[in-house]
Design a protein around this motif. Structure first.
Motif, PDB file in Angstrom:
ATOM      1  N   TYR A 135       0.880  -1.171   0.000  1.00 16.73           N
ATOM      2  CA  TYR A 135       0.000   0.000   0.000  1.00 16.73           C
ATOM      3  C   TYR A 135       0.916   1.218   0.000  1.00 16.73           C
ATOM      4  O   TYR A 135       1.614   1.485   0.975  1.00 16.73           O
ATOM      5  N   LEU A 136       0.923   1.915  -1.116  1.00 13.29           N
ATOM      6  CA  LEU A 136       1.822   3.043  -1.289  1.00 13.29           C
ATOM      7  C   LEU A 136       1.051   4.343  -1.452  1.00 13.29           C
ATOM      8  O   LEU A 136       0.188   4.438  -2.320  1.00 13.29           O
ATOM      9  N   ASN A 137       1.375   5.309  -0.616  1.00 11.79           N
ATOM     10  CA  ASN A 137       0.964   6.664  -0.939  1.00 11.79           C
ATOM     11  C   ASN A 137       2.087   7.598  -0.505  1.00 11.79           C
ATOM     12  O   ASN A 137       3.097   7.149   0.049  1.00 11.79           O
ATOM     13  N   GLN A 138       1.937   8.861  -0.797  1.00  8.45           N
ATOM     14  CA  GLN A 138       3.023   9.803  -0.502  1.00  8.45           C
ATOM     15  C   GLN A 138       2.562  10.881   0.457  1.00  8.45           C
ATOM     16  O   GLN A 138       3.147  11.957   0.517  1.00  8.45           O
ATOM     17  N   SER A 139       1.538  10.533   1.231  1.00  3.73           N
ATOM     18  CA  SER A 139       0.881  11.553   2.057  1.00  3.73           C
ATOM     19  C   SER A 139       1.745  12.077   3.193  1.00  3.73           C
ATOM     20  O   SER A 139       1.489  13.156   3.711  1.00  3.73           O
ATOM     21  N   GLY A 140       2.760  11.308   3.591  1.00  4.94           N
ATOM     22  CA  GLY A 140       3.474  11.695   4.806  1.00  4.94           C
ATOM     23  C   GLY A 140       4.761  12.459   4.594  1.00  4.94           C
ATOM     24  O   GLY A 140       5.394  12.898   5.564  1.00  4.94           O
ATOM     25  N   VAL A 141       5.149  12.653   3.351  1.00  7.91           N
ATOM     26  CA  VAL A 141       6.479  13.199   3.076  1.00  7.91           C
ATOM     27  C   VAL A 141       6.626  14.654   3.506  1.00  7.91           C
ATOM     28  O   VAL A 141       7.648  15.053   4.049  1.00  7.91           O
ATOM     29  N   ASP A 142       5.591  15.421   3.263  1.00  9.11           N
ATOM     30  CA  ASP A 142       5.672  16.849   3.561  1.00  9.11           C
ATOM     31  C   ASP A 142       5.101  17.123   4.952  1.00  9.11           C
ATOM     32  O   ASP A 142       3.877  17.100   5.134  1.00  9.11           O
ATOM     33  N   PRO A 143       5.952  17.403   5.923  1.00  3.20           N
ATOM     34  CA  PRO A 143       5.456  17.588   7.300  1.00  3.20           C
ATOM     35  C   PRO A 143       4.452  18.729   7.401  1.00  3.20           C
ATOM     36  O   PRO A 143       3.580  18.716   8.268  1.00  3.20           O
ATOM     37  N   ALA A 181       1.066   4.415   9.372  1.00  2.00           N
ATOM     38  CA  ALA A 181       0.794   3.659   8.155  1.00  2.00           C
ATOM     39  C   ALA A 181       0.199   2.280   8.453  1.00  2.00           C
ATOM     40  O   ALA A 181      -0.582   1.751   7.654  1.00  2.00           O
ATOM     41  N   SER A 182       0.528   1.712   9.599  1.00  2.00           N
ATOM     42  CA  SER A 182       0.035   0.359   9.902  1.00  2.00           C
ATOM     43  C   SER A 182      -1.479   0.316   9.964  1.00  2.00           C
ATOM     44  O   SER A 182      -2.122  -0.465   9.265  1.00  2.00           O
ATOM     45  N   GLY A 183      -2.038   1.129  10.852  1.00  2.12           N
ATOM     46  CA  GLY A 183      -3.485   1.074  11.026  1.00  2.12           C
ATOM     47  C   GLY A 183      -4.217   1.649   9.829  1.00  2.12           C
ATOM     48  O   GLY A 183      -5.288   1.166   9.436  1.00  2.12           O
ATOM     49  N   ASP A 184      -3.621   2.661   9.241  1.00  2.00           N
ATOM     50  CA  ASP A 184      -4.275   3.396   8.162  1.00  2.00           C
ATOM     51  C   ASP A 184      -4.253   2.588   6.862  1.00  2.00           C
ATOM     52  O   ASP A 184      -5.286   2.426   6.200  1.00  2.00           O
ATOM     53  N   LEU A 185      -3.083   2.083   6.498  1.00  2.00           N
ATOM     54  CA  LEU A 185      -2.898   1.460   5.187  1.00  2.00           C
ATOM     55  C   LEU A 185      -2.727  -0.064   5.276  1.00  2.00           C
ATOM     56  O   LEU A 185      -3.422  -0.819   4.601  1.00  2.00           O
ATOM     57  N   LEU A 186      -1.795  -0.471   6.129  1.00  2.00           N
ATOM     58  CA  LEU A 186      -1.502  -1.907   6.198  1.00  2.00           C
ATOM     59  C   LEU A 186      -2.729  -2.710   6.591  1.00  2.00           C
ATOM     60  O   LEU A 186      -2.912  -3.840   6.141  1.00  2.00           O
ATOM     61  N   ARG A 235       3.619   5.765   3.810  1.00  2.00           N
ATOM     62  CA  ARG A 235       3.188   7.111   3.436  1.00  2.00           C
ATOM     63  C   ARG A 235       4.340   7.867   2.779  1.00  2.00           C
ATOM     64  O   ARG A 235       4.251   9.065   2.591  1.00  2.00           O
ATOM     65  N   PHE A 236       5.396   7.144   2.493  1.00  2.00           N
ATOM     66  CA  PHE A 236       6.560   7.726   1.823  1.00  2.00           C
ATOM     67  C   PHE A 236       6.791   7.056   0.472  1.00  2.00           C
ATOM     68  O   PHE A 236       7.902   7.010  -0.045  1.00  2.00           O
ATOM     69  N   GLY A 237       5.723   6.517  -0.086  1.00  2.00           N
ATOM     70  CA  GLY A 237       5.802   5.840  -1.384  1.00  2.00           C
ATOM     71  C   GLY A 237       5.667   6.859  -2.506  1.00  2.00           C
ATOM     72  O   GLY A 237       4.682   6.823  -3.259  1.00  2.00           O
ATOM     73  N   VAL A 238       6.636   7.734  -2.612  1.00  2.00           N
ATOM     74  CA  VAL A 238       6.578   8.832  -3.583  1.00  2.00           C
ATOM     75  C   VAL A 238       6.289   8.268  -4.985  1.00  2.00           C
ATOM     76  O   VAL A 238       6.880   7.283  -5.402  1.00  2.00           O
ATOM     77  N   GLY A 239       5.369   8.899  -5.666  1.00  2.00           N
ATOM     78  CA  GLY A 239       4.975   8.434  -6.999  1.00  2.00           C
ATOM     79  C   GLY A 239       3.581   7.826  -6.993  1.00  2.00           C
ATOM     80  O   GLY A 239       3.021   7.567  -8.050  1.00  2.00           O
ATOM     81  N   PHE A 240       3.041   7.615  -5.808  1.00  2.00           N
ATOM     82  CA  PHE A 240       1.722   6.980  -5.721  1.00  2.00           C
ATOM     83  C   PHE A 240       0.831   7.744  -4.751  1.00  2.00           C
ATOM     84  O   PHE A 240       1.305   8.293  -3.760  1.00  2.00           O
ATOM     85  N   ARG A 241      -0.460   7.734  -5.054  1.00  2.00           N
ATOM     86  CA  ARG A 241      -1.405   8.406  -4.168  1.00  2.00           C
ATOM     87  C   ARG A 241      -2.302   7.420  -3.434  1.00  2.00           C
ATOM     88  O   ARG A 241      -2.765   7.693  -2.338  1.00  2.00           O
TER      89      ARG A 241
END
Lengths: 368, 368, 368, 368
Positions: free
Chosen positions: C162-170, C187-192, C244-250
């Motif tokens: 599960y990849l998104n990039q939501s967490g990169v920008d504080p 990321a565990s509870g939210d995505l995993l 949440r650091f899977g840059v390139g994916f939403r």
């Protein structure tokens, strides 16, 4: 260690990009295809002697020359390979034929039907080949096999595109390919000819065409793009488009065929795969499948590496040559040959005529 | 016509699939890479003399032999190439080193860290190479360049997979690669080693690993699959998986790297492209881009054909050799060499230990 | 015109993004699924009254309130829907259960196994649901069906991302999802949690896990990324990664399953298709097939539009609700319910423990 | 809670597949688009009363009727929506216009230019809309925006395809869409009309066309497929193809546009993305990029879910309606309206004439 193989000495005319691809095939065919022939890269001819020496060394040509007439007439030469601009094909081919050589000629065969017919007549009885190499892409070979097995059923649509972006920048688009006198045409002869040859191979004769060409750059005397509609003898209809203004693509030769039992799709930019839709499957699991080629049962599976190991551009030349040598050995007719090249030329001429007259034109493929 | 080039006479041990790929590279490197060296395929050694003659003829080896010890010691031999099962690498390499030869060895370097260390010590001072060929895929070379240019920024994630389906059918999976005594390991040494070497190249040192391997087939004594988590020195984390039970794939070596400024993605089954996501672009036009390689500015753009003309599996060997010869000429250190191979071996051993002990293990890459 | 349908009055707590998706499903389920129930969006509760009125009007809630305790206890309320931050789920669910309501709860069920167990106990005997909506993606439903039909054979590998990039920008990652006190984890509870639930659904119980989590941003008290290895009861092995650091994916929720007879692959970013490789086909035509869903025989084919007409994110909620109402009508047990949510919580806790202790941990899914 | 909104009472004629999509949009537009209007699904008319009641209940229509003439004339009706076979559009639209209603009409507008012109004249001064819904796909909206920003530069090629396989099986292809008297045409009006409307929107006026249509099934009186070449006012050339014999596809509406600065590509089967090639980038990193839509800066980004959460078929209707209501509020002219529908009709007629006469035909788009 190969002294028992029959030697074929080659004289090649030309030393440009495509001459590299030919040379490579001459050296590589014996690695990948069993053959009773051994090819010797005997002499390469071109005008620019500086570049020629470097070329000859890089591609292991034994000798160089600037006088191709002498070279192709030498008694120790068995094969003449033509890798020069289109307008020069005819003269070389006809002289080589008169000298009794095996003849291999870069595509398109000629710059006119007249020329092509003379060439085809001249080589009559001699083994001959036109380098429509893409027909030997493993994916295209598999497509042909599947069509012959009836896996597409009755064909409805044939759709072909050849897209590159080579013509957009006038500062870069300056070579012989952009001069009518040397190339005979622009995108049509250069790109569309591949699509046409492949269509004849995969889908049979084209009866009539309606085309329109376009030159985007002022003062350029060849076509930058051509589009056309076609009617095939098998009842299917087709669209074709070839352009040097296909921004976003460098070498995208593609086709898509819809039949009553399935669909096939190919793109040279992804040449190690063929897409197949099997409309005879249970509806719920029908879908477009990516077949990696050459796969386990592919005609070329033992020739190159093994399934899953991609091959590239150059292997289409190697496979062309491998199949030619096999036909030579067994005495069967190889395709695409000069007669096939003539058919393409007839289509190109019908297309040009159609574009000029803004009307449908018959292809006259089966008239002499 | 190449008499002024320095001659390098090669003795190769092995005549299997990978020996074909090596032989091809020996003949082809001079076509695609400028080099002051001329490679001569002098003698190939293997046990099965029947197949050996055929192999030698197909790949133009001047001589054959069954006694590799003699062959690699010949004074006219400059290079020893090792293309045999893993368990035989060490003895050949060490003897070749003692004979003062340049040494090229198939991957993985060895079957243990001990062996690899001895080999690495033995070749000290001699030019040496390990055939981790995939690092030279044009897409991987471009990825490396982009990372070094900082286009990914700070790296967060490295993810690598090597999937094939070769091990599923016990009737077919019978060669030396399935025997511990000859291969040293299964999927780990065969497949994972490529992923590890590429990760070290692209993302730097791995500090520790936590792994788990699996053998699906009863009585098989090598691992069918291995998965692991890793922590890199640069602060990024990684997952790796290599399996011979990856049904649906034949040769899918892939990686995906996420950094603060972008993402890169590669799959060997689509080797003429590299995917890139540039997170520094305007948000509305950010997206994953398919870069066709080699593109116009690529380090290999003048070596092979030209942009848009796909290359294949074999060209990774050719490029490896081209770069080796260039390093040889300039006297610089080539990578991947035996020392790089030793690092991979250390990782493989840490991974094996981790799997057995079910615990995280330090990689000890920088300890001697 | 629907007076003969049984009315279900809903009280929803929450008015954020996910509350929109729930509300939409409440209105839409009757359009796409036959049901004897009519859902009434009776009252929505949230703290911010300004936004609440606008929300209520946009989503046609009859009433609004700031006191959820009162709302969920009203005698005219049949269903309580929980769409608030994770840390608030337990209290609301338990009170709603005590009030005898049907309970629908956003995922993950809770912030601890203890909490989840209390919730699961509390709702015993009442119809209940956890909004693990992605299980109802038509592609996932088809995957499940194909696995149950044995089309994958024995399972070897399960791989989920599960990849998104939501967490990169504080500066942007500031909501409750980034605070341990409200979210329970990152990321565990939210995505995993989605990946785990889907794995349990598709591949059965997970016996043990070995995990590692990572927080890239200083002072953030939740995990930014988590990776893990798993061993399933059916003998297969798995890897999972959520970041949440899977840059390139939403929003790339994907899985890949390899079995002895085939492979399945899904990615939520391409949710109207499922990839299938059928390893039982003739080798030469094996390939990865793109099945468009819902296709002609799909369980949901009559619910939404028709084959070839894509559906989206919101339809996974509608299908979840449609299936829930159908189960409610027939009195069968709906999944995923609170007990399924408890299992996911047990896995999350084993994963967290594994990461902290750097060791394999049993999942204890079947212990009370 | 919405009493301050202006009420628009709708009478819809039709209860088939497309009437479902319209009804859905009526209920959903207020959820996703801010609007001062509240739509009321007042009365739906159709002949088959059995199915009608079920339809009305499922889609919350307050009343049903079999006499559309009465319904559309009711003084409490503000909007008439036409969702019946093409041959019935004109009569309903003209009567509705005479009654002073806002009129929404399914595409294609009519079965002839004459009819379309009368309709267009009739609705003059009344707000009107034609349901060419696909223009509102987020990817198409983004394409339009990028073209207007000049990101493609000078346009060279426009290429459009609409492929489905609905016509192959005569046993299934039996509805009104296969009867000339009701549909007016086959693939042209049904499929090609979408491509034409989108081309006019994205690439401007078409000056002339050369077309060829085909009916594969004996005794069928509508076209199964149509192909054509076009010349646009902006100097670009185009090819179009629409077919119900595009085996392998169910709903693939696609286009590809090449310009001097870039390329855009869209396929409805992958509707949440737009492909973009930026030819102004550094050559080495040029490539085709997959833009996920709606992305962060997209006009619809706040309307639906959020980036990374796919939307589907139905949202193109919702967005059409959302934009219509916004135009209604501000008093601006909405597109595509009846006049745009008339232009498409003129093109369809030129195409038909071209196919019959086998000649190029001017489109006469700007003549009255």
């Amino acid at each position: 260690m190969a002294e028992h193989k029959k030697q074929l000495n080659i004289a090649m005319v030309g030393s440009g990009f495509i001459a590299r691809a030919h040379s490579n095939a001459f050296h590589q065919v014996g690695r990948f295809f069993d053959s009773p022939f051994e090819l010797n890269t005997k002499v390469v001819c071109a005008r620019d002697t500086n570049k020629l020496d470097r070329f000859a060394q890089q591609w292991s040509w034994e000798q160089t020359g600037t006088d191709w007439r002498t070279a192709i007439s030498r008694s120790d030469i068995d094969v003449v390979d033509i890798a020069v601009p289109n307008a020069l094909h005819a003269e070389i081919a006809i002289l080589a034929a008169q000298a009794g050589k095996i003849i291999w000629c870069e595509k398109p065969l000629a710059v006119s039907v007249d020329e092509a017919r003379k060439m085809s007549d001249a080589v009559h009885g001699k083994p001959n080949l036109v380098w429509f190499n893409y027909r030997r892409s493993p994916a295209v070979v598999l497509a042909k096999q599947m069509i012959e097995q009836g896996r597409l059923g009755e064909i409805f649509h044939y759709r072909a595109l050849y897209l590159n972006q080579s013509g957009v920048d006038p500062a870069k688009a300056t070579g012989w390919r952009y001069r009518l006198s040397e190339a005979g045409s622009g995108a049509s002869g250069d790109l569309l000819s591949h699509c046409l040859e492949m269509a004849l191979y995969l889908n049979g004769e084209i009866e009539e065409v309606c085309a329109s060409s376009k030159t985007f750059i002022k003062n350029r005397d060849v076509d930058d793009a051509v589009m056309l509609m076609a009617r095939f003898s098998n009842g299917s209809i087709g669209t074709f488009e070839a352009t040097r203004f296909g921004v976003g693509f460098r070498n995208s030769l593609s086709f898509q065929i819809h039949g009553s039992k399935g669909m096939l799709q190919f793109d040279l930019e992804d040449m190690n795969s063929l897409r197949f839709y099997d409309a005879t499957e249970t509806p719920g699991v029908q879908g477009t499948k990516k077949l990696m080629v050459p796969g386990p049962d592919h005609p070329y599976v033992r020739n190159f590496w093994k399934p899953g190991h991609p091959i590239g551009f150059e292997h289409t030349f190697i496979a062309t040559l491998g199949d030619f040598l096999s036909a030579l050995q067994t005495g069967t007719t190889f395709h695409p040959n000069f007669n096939d090249g003539l058919k393409v030329q007839k289509l190109l001429e019908a297309i040009s005529r159609s574009s000029e007259t803004r009307s449908w034109q018959r292809s006259l493929l089966n008239e002499s």
